[in-house]
Scaffold this motif. Structure first.
Motif, PDB file in Angstrom:
ATOM      1  N   HIS A  43       0.813  -1.223   0.000  1.00  0.00           N
ATOM      2  CA  HIS A  43       0.000   0.000   0.000  1.00  0.00           C
ATOM      3  C   HIS A  43       0.839   1.262   0.000  1.00  0.00           C
ATOM      4  N   LYS A  44       2.131   1.128   0.159  1.00  0.00           N
ATOM      5  CA  LYS A  44       2.998   2.301   0.279  1.00  0.00           C
ATOM      6  C   LYS A  44       4.175   2.149  -0.658  1.00  0.00           C
ATOM      7  N   ARG A  45       4.441   3.217  -1.405  1.00  0.00           N
ATOM      8  CA  ARG A  45       5.659   3.246  -2.212  1.00  0.00           C
ATOM      9  C   ARG A  45       6.814   3.538  -1.275  1.00  0.00           C
ATOM     10  N   ILE A  46       7.952   2.951  -1.563  1.00  0.00           N
ATOM     11  CA  ILE A  46       9.100   3.084  -0.670  1.00  0.00           C
ATOM     12  C   ILE A  46      10.268   3.701  -1.428  1.00  0.00           C
ATOM     13  N   SER A  47      10.948   4.632  -0.783  1.00  0.00           N
ATOM     14  CA  SER A  47      12.111   5.257  -1.409  1.00  0.00           C
ATOM     15  C   SER A  47      13.284   4.282  -1.394  1.00  0.00           C
ATOM     16  N   LEU A  48      14.249   4.537  -2.255  1.00  0.00           N
ATOM     17  CA  LEU A  48      15.440   3.692  -2.272  1.00  0.00           C
ATOM     18  C   LEU A  48      16.187   3.782  -0.947  1.00  0.00           C
ATOM     19  N   LYS A  49      16.228   4.963  -0.359  1.00  0.00           N
ATOM     20  CA  LYS A  49      16.911   5.134   0.926  1.00  0.00           C
ATOM     21  C   LYS A  49      16.294   4.221   1.989  1.00  0.00           C
ATOM     22  N   LYS A  50      14.979   4.183   2.046  1.00  0.00           N
ATOM     23  CA  LYS A  50      14.295   3.328   3.021  1.00  0.00           C
ATOM     24  C   LYS A  50      14.450   1.855   2.658  1.00  0.00           C
ATOM     25  N   LEU A  51      14.402   1.547   1.377  1.00  0.00           N
ATOM     26  CA  LEU A  51      14.603   0.165   0.942  1.00  0.00           C
ATOM     27  C   LEU A  51      15.995  -0.324   1.324  1.00  0.00           C
ATOM     28  N   PHE A  52      17.014   0.506   1.118  1.00  0.00           N
ATOM     29  CA  PHE A  52      18.372   0.124   1.478  1.00  0.00           C
ATOM     30  C   PHE A  52      18.509  -0.061   2.986  1.00  0.00           C
ATOM     31  N   ALA A  53      17.814   0.747   3.775  1.00  0.00           N
ATOM     32  CA  ALA A  53      17.842   0.584   5.231  1.00  0.00           C
ATOM     33  C   ALA A  53      17.245  -0.770   5.625  1.00  0.00           C
ATOM     34  N   ILE A  54      16.165  -1.156   4.964  1.00  0.00           N
ATOM     35  CA  ILE A  54      15.540  -2.454   5.236  1.00  0.00           C
ATOM     36  C   ILE A  54      16.461  -3.590   4.807  1.00  0.00           C
ATOM     37  N   VAL A  55      17.084  -3.448   3.650  1.00  0.00           N
ATOM     38  CA  VAL A  55      18.050  -4.445   3.168  1.00  0.00           C
ATOM     39  C   VAL A  55      19.153  -4.643   4.205  1.00  0.00           C
ATOM     40  N   ASP A  56      19.687  -3.551   4.718  1.00  0.00           N
ATOM     41  CA  ASP A  56      20.760  -3.632   5.715  1.00  0.00           C
ATOM     42  C   ASP A  56      20.260  -4.269   7.010  1.00  0.00           C
ATOM     43  N   ALA A  57      19.078  -3.882   7.455  1.00  0.00           N
ATOM     44  CA  ALA A  57      18.528  -4.408   8.708  1.00  0.00           C
ATOM     45  C   ALA A  57      18.253  -5.909   8.608  1.00  0.00           C
ATOM     46  N   LEU A  58      17.806  -6.356   7.436  1.00  0.00           N
ATOM     47  CA  LEU A  58      17.499  -7.770   7.245  1.00  0.00           C
ATOM     48  C   LEU A  58      18.728  -8.583   6.823  1.00  0.00           C
ATOM     49  N   ASN A  59      19.815  -7.860   6.507  1.00  0.00           N
ATOM     50  CA  ASN A  59      21.053  -8.510   6.078  1.00  0.00           C
ATOM     51  C   ASN A  59      20.814  -9.413   4.863  1.00  0.00           C
ATOM     52  N   VAL A  60      20.142  -8.828   3.870  1.00  0.00           N
ATOM     53  CA  VAL A  60      19.894  -9.522   2.606  1.00  0.00           C
ATOM     54  C   VAL A  60      20.399  -8.637   1.473  1.00  0.00           C
ATOM     55  N   LYS A  61      20.427  -9.204   0.277  1.00  0.00           N
ATOM     56  CA  LYS A  61      20.774  -8.414  -0.899  1.00  0.00           C
ATOM     57  C   LYS A  61      19.508  -7.748  -1.433  1.00  0.00           C
ATOM     58  N   CYS A  62      19.672  -6.593  -2.002  1.00  0.00           N
ATOM     59  CA  CYS A  62      18.536  -5.890  -2.598  1.00  0.00           C
ATOM     60  C   CYS A  62      17.865  -6.779  -3.634  1.00  0.00           C
ATOM     61  N   SER A  63      18.649  -7.519  -4.363  1.00  0.00           N
ATOM     62  CA  SER A  63      18.091  -8.403  -5.388  1.00  0.00           C
ATOM     63  C   SER A  63      17.196  -9.472  -4.788  1.00  0.00           C
ATOM     64  N   ASP A  64      17.441  -9.858  -3.537  1.00  0.00           N
ATOM     65  CA  ASP A  64      16.570 -10.831  -2.865  1.00  0.00           C
ATOM     66  C   ASP A  64      15.144 -10.271  -2.713  1.00  0.00           C
ATOM     67  N   LEU A  65      15.057  -8.989  -2.433  1.00  0.00           N
ATOM     68  CA  LEU A  65      13.747  -8.380  -2.206  1.00  0.00           C
ATOM     69  C   LEU A  65      12.995  -8.098  -3.504  1.00  0.00           C
ATOM     70  N   ILE A  66      13.724  -7.926  -4.588  1.00  0.00           N
ATOM     71  CA  ILE A  66      13.043  -7.616  -5.850  1.00  0.00           C
ATOM     72  C   ILE A  66      13.022  -8.799  -6.810  1.00  0.00           C
ATOM     73  N   ASP A  67      13.301  -9.988  -6.285  1.00  0.00           N
ATOM     74  CA  ASP A  67      13.181 -11.218  -7.067  1.00  0.00           C
ATOM     75  C   ASP A  67      11.718 -11.685  -6.975  1.00  0.00           C
ATOM     76  N   PHE A  68      11.006 -11.499  -8.060  1.00  0.00           N
ATOM     77  CA  PHE A  68       9.569 -11.784  -8.064  1.00  0.00           C
ATOM     78  C   PHE A  68       9.236 -13.099  -8.759  1.00  0.00           C
ATOM     79  N   GLU A  69      10.208 -13.951  -8.937  1.00  0.00           N
ATOM     80  CA  GLU A  69       9.984 -15.250  -9.572  1.00  0.00           C
ATOM     81  C   GLU A  69       9.389 -16.242  -8.612  1.00  0.00           C
TER      82      GLU A  69
END
Length: 69
Positions: A43-69
């Motif tokens: 329901h919410k668009r997320i900025s890259l800055k916030k997305l990168f913060a989530i990536v760091d907090a979850l200790n995952v790669k950004c590509s893990d979050l945008i892999d829609f397969e």
């Protein structure tokens, strides 16, 4: 399903794998629990800055979050 929804589902999946509540993730990235919930529901668009913060907090790669397969 929209890409925002798929992104949110991936964030939720990795958050739950790390045994983090929405509150815990929100505190780690300095956002509100409501914002995290809205992102996870797509329901919410997320900025890259916030997305990168989530990536760091979850200790995952950004590509893990945008892999829609």
């Amino acid at each position: 399903m929209s890409r925002l929804k798929l992104l949110g589902l991936n964030i939720k999946k990795f958050r739950e794998q790390k045994n983090l509540s929405q509150n815990a993730l929100a505190e780690l990235v300095d956002l509100s629990r409501e914002y995290i919930a809205d992102v996870e529901r797509g329901h919410k668009r997320i900025s890259l800055k916030k997305l990168f913060a989530i990536v760091d907090a979850l200790n995952v790669k950004c590509s893990d979050l945008i892999d829609f397969e």
